[in-house]
Write a protein that holds these residues in place. Structure first.
Motif, short mmCIF file in Angstrom:
data_model
loop_
_atom_site.label_atom_id
_atom_site.label_comp_id
_atom_site.label_asym_id
_atom_site.label_seq_id
_atom_site.Cartn_x
_atom_site.Cartn_y
_atom_site.Cartn_z
N ASP A 33 0.83 -1.21 0.00
CA ASP A 33 0.00 0.00 0.00
C ASP A 33 0.86 1.26 0.00
O ASP A 33 0.49 2.27 -0.59
CB ASP A 33 -0.94 0.02 1.20
CG ASP A 33 -2.07 -0.99 1.08
OD1 ASP A 33 -2.36 -1.42 -0.05
OD2 ASP A 33 -2.65 -1.34 2.12
N LYS A 42 1.88 1.95 -3.54
CA LYS A 42 0.70 2.45 -4.26
C LYS A 42 0.43 3.90 -3.87
O LYS A 42 0.21 4.77 -4.72
CB LYS A 42 -0.50 1.57 -3.92
CG LYS A 42 -1.80 1.98 -4.54
CD LYS A 42 -2.89 1.00 -4.09
CE LYS A 42 -4.25 1.41 -4.54
NZ LYS A 42 -5.29 0.48 -4.05
N ALA A 63 -4.14 -3.21 -1.10
CA ALA A 63 -3.63 -4.05 -2.20
C ALA A 63 -3.68 -5.51 -1.85
O ALA A 63 -3.69 -5.93 -0.76
CB ALA A 63 -2.20 -3.65 -2.52
#
Length: 107
Positions: free
Chosen positions: A21, A24, A107
């Motif tokens: 994450d 991301k 994710a």
């Protein structure tokens, strides 16, 4: 928002996410935020047209700056000191939204 507070809040948000994450989150942040130094450059180069204010979303201030030719030059000088903080404030609002999005869609 000063640079230290901006950096600290961004680091704290990234640290609270899992590794996937975090990647991301940082990828989205990098693509969606503006560099305060670039906006400073816009202020120096075309500040009398209000371009810097339009870029951070201050439409009314941009229009006023455009109509007064940068406040007859005075507003351009003042924005040399203010546009970096304003850019970081706008960026932080976007970053908080991105953070909530990434936390809601892991994710």
């Amino acid at each position: 928002m000063n640079r230290y507070r901006y950096d600290r809040e961004l680091i704290d948000m990234a640290a609270s996410l899992s590794e996937a994450d975090r990647f991301k989150f940082m990828d989205i942040v990098q693509n969606e935020t503006q560099n305060p130094v670039v906006n400073f450059g816009w202020n120096i180069w075309l500040g009398f047209l209000g371009i810097d204010r339009f870029l951070v979303g201050d439409i009314l201030a941009g229009i006023l700056k455009l109509l007064t030719m940068g406040g007859f030059g005075l507003w351009v000088i003042i924005d040399c000191f203010l546009i970096g903080n304003r850019t970081r404030e706008v960026n932080m609002m976007k970053i908080r939204d991105i953070y909530e999005f990434v936390r809601a869609h892991p994710a």
